[in-house]
Design a protein around this motif. Structure first.
Motif, PDB file in Angstrom:
ATOM      1  N   ALA A 138      41.444  35.695  42.729  1.00 13.09           N
ATOM      2  CA  ALA A 138      40.658  35.017  41.693  1.00 13.09           C
ATOM      3  C   ALA A 138      39.325  34.530  42.248  1.00 13.09           C
ATOM      4  CB  ALA A 138      41.451  33.855  41.108  1.00 13.09           C
ATOM      5  N   THR A 139      39.335  34.000  43.458  1.00 12.81           N
ATOM      6  CA  THR A 139      38.097  33.499  44.063  1.00 12.81           C
ATOM      7  C   THR A 139      37.127  34.633  44.357  1.00 12.81           C
ATOM      8  OG1 THR A 139      39.333  31.680  45.061  1.00 12.81           O
ATOM      9  CG2 THR A 139      37.179  32.163  45.986  1.00 12.81           C
ATOM     10  N   GLY A 140      37.626  35.697  44.960  1.00 10.00           N
ATOM     11  CA  GLY A 140      36.761  36.828  45.300  1.00 10.00           C
ATOM     12  C   GLY A 140      36.210  37.544  44.081  1.00 10.00           C
ATOM     13  N   THR A 141      37.067  37.752  43.091  1.00 11.76           N
ATOM     14  CA  THR A 141      36.609  38.419  41.870  1.00 11.76           C
ATOM     15  C   THR A 141      35.587  37.578  41.129  1.00 11.76           C
ATOM     16  OG1 THR A 141      38.763  39.478  41.701  1.00 11.76           O
ATOM     17  CG2 THR A 141      37.383  39.501  39.733  1.00 11.76           C
ATOM     18  N   GLY A 142      35.841  36.280  41.050  1.00  4.32           N
ATOM     19  CA  GLY A 142      34.885  35.390  40.381  1.00  4.32           C
ATOM     20  C   GLY A 142      33.540  35.354  41.075  1.00  4.32           C
TER      21      GLY A 142
END
Length: 102
Positions: free
Chosen positions: A31-35
């Motif tokens: 979630a952090t990387g995609t965001g």
């Protein structure tokens, strides 16, 4: 992953994963990387559209979508992965909607 079969008091079985902590950590990182990636792409698209002949609504939509994806990245890092997923979807939808005005 090892899966164990546990039987409750009423005889119903359910599966329990031993690596639940690893799955949660992977979900937070995803979630952090995609965001962060979508926020950077949205800001780049906003900058490119701002220098072109597009209406002002288009770069604004990209920038707003990037901000929403950035917020999703922060929430994902804090473990709120479901909310982060929905914010990522909303951010990409705002960017796509802004692209329709071009």
């Amino acid at each position: 992953m090892d899966v164990h079969e546990n039987v409750g008091e009423n005889g119903e079985g359910h599966e329990e994963y031993e690596d639940a902590g690893l799955d949660a950590r992977r979900a937070r990182w995803t979630a952090t990387g995609t965001g962060a990636l979508l926020a950077l792409v949205g800001l780049a698209a906003s900058t490119l559209r701002l220098t072109g002949s597009a209406p002002a609504l288009v770069p604004g939509a990209y920038a707003f979508g990037a901000a929403v994806c950035g917020l999703a990245s922060v929430l994902g890092a804090r473990g709120r992965t479901r909310r982060a997923l929905w914010l990522l979807i909303a951010g990409v939808m705002v960017m796509a909607l802004g692209d329709q005005f071009d």
